[in-house]
Write a protein that holds these residues in place. Sequence first.
Motif, short mmCIF file in Angstrom:
data_model
loop_
_atom_site.label_atom_id
_atom_site.label_comp_id
_atom_site.label_asym_id
_atom_site.label_seq_id
_atom_site.Cartn_x
_atom_site.Cartn_y
_atom_site.Cartn_z
N PRO A 1 0.81 -1.22 0.00
CA PRO A 1 0.00 0.00 0.00
C PRO A 1 0.85 1.27 0.00
O PRO A 1 0.49 2.26 -0.63
N ILE A 2 1.97 1.26 0.73
CA ILE A 2 2.82 2.45 0.77
C ILE A 2 3.43 2.71 -0.60
O ILE A 2 3.52 3.86 -1.07
N GLU A 3 3.84 1.65 -1.28
CA GLU A 3 4.41 1.80 -2.62
C GLU A 3 3.39 2.36 -3.59
O GLU A 3 3.70 3.26 -4.38
N SER A 4 2.16 1.86 -3.51
CA SER A 4 1.10 2.35 -4.41
C SER A 4 0.78 3.81 -4.14
O SER A 4 0.61 4.61 -5.06
N LEU A 5 0.69 4.18 -2.86
CA LEU A 5 0.40 5.56 -2.50
C LEU A 5 1.51 6.49 -2.95
O LEU A 5 1.27 7.60 -3.43
N PHE A 6 2.75 6.03 -2.81
CA PHE A 6 3.89 6.86 -3.21
C PHE A 6 3.92 7.08 -4.71
O PHE A 6 4.18 8.19 -5.18
N GLU A 7 3.63 6.04 -5.49
CA GLU A 7 3.67 6.16 -6.95
C GLU A 7 2.60 7.12 -7.44
O GLU A 7 2.81 7.85 -8.41
N ILE A 8 1.44 7.14 -6.77
CA ILE A 8 0.37 8.05 -7.18
C ILE A 8 0.71 9.50 -6.80
O ILE A 8 0.46 10.44 -7.55
N TYR B 1 8.58 20.58 -7.54
CA TYR B 1 7.95 19.26 -7.58
C TYR B 1 7.73 18.72 -6.17
O TYR B 1 6.66 18.20 -5.85
N LEU B 2 8.71 18.87 -5.30
CA LEU B 2 8.59 18.35 -3.94
C LEU B 2 7.63 19.19 -3.09
O LEU B 2 6.94 18.66 -2.24
N ARG B 3 7.60 20.51 -3.32
CA ARG B 3 6.72 21.38 -2.53
C ARG B 3 5.25 21.22 -2.90
O ARG B 3 4.37 21.52 -2.10
N SER B 4 4.97 20.74 -4.10
CA SER B 4 3.60 20.71 -4.59
C SER B 4 2.83 19.46 -4.18
O SER B 4 1.67 19.31 -4.55
N ARG B 5 3.45 18.56 -3.40
CA ARG B 5 2.77 17.33 -3.02
C ARG B 5 3.27 16.84 -1.67
O ARG B 5 4.40 17.17 -1.25
N ALA B 6 2.45 16.11 -0.97
CA ALA B 6 2.82 15.59 0.35
C ALA B 6 1.91 14.43 0.71
O ALA B 6 0.80 14.31 0.19
N ILE B 7 2.39 13.58 1.61
CA ILE B 7 1.61 12.46 2.13
C ILE B 7 1.41 12.68 3.62
O ILE B 7 2.38 12.77 4.37
#
Length: 237
Positions: free
Chosen positions: A136-143, A157-163
């Motif tokens: 699940p972590i791999e799938s969430l990261f890829e999305i 790129y890094l600032r525009s997304r977060a988990i």
Amino acid sequence: MQYRHAFESVDRSLRDIMSDIDKRRAKKPFGGITVVFGRDYRQILPVIPKASRAEMVGSTLTKSKIWEFFQVFLLKQNMRLHAGNTEMENKVIADFSKWQLLVGDGKVENFSPDADTGEMLIKIPDQYVVHTTQNPIESLFEITYPGFLRNMSSHSYLRSRAILTPTNVVVDDINYSILEKIPGTLHTYLSQDSTDDAGDEDNKFRSAFPVEYLNSLNMPCIPKHELKSRLASLSCL
């Protein structure tokens, strides 16, 4: 989540202080000073031990005598969600934002009380759930981070997304998963777990709490004993 008497005390204190400047300020809420409050008054209640819901509702700021002076602004848009990169992402984000506001208003469908705790259980629509039978972590990261190796040196790129995660354990799992993807040498740094003055060898505290146990603790606001990082070379980027 503060009891309304706390705000009323601040109100009286500011009226007394500001009345020394102008006597008319003693009749104005908070001594004529503009005060901004931010919260969801519809569902967040003060935490009062052994109090009923009716008692907690009666202790909210909305039941205070100073509430009549408030000017209320309602949230109509989820400010935490931004536009996506494609038209399809924009539609999903807009729909999810509306669904979240419905949850806050108590108007969402497909909810039911839990038989054991009495808490309301809300079913998240399938289109907002990442379905996976593998990692699940791999799938969430890829999305969340598509094309990570190509864009990991881009600040935008890094600032525009977060988990967002509920616990530190999940944070560690995600961090370790990302470290495995980054090329370069893995470095492990350990905290200081001993002092020059170790004290008596028969120290009872040391027996009850061995160093291995203390190093395994993972608590908020306390750095972990082990920190892993990977310095990727420019050629890898």
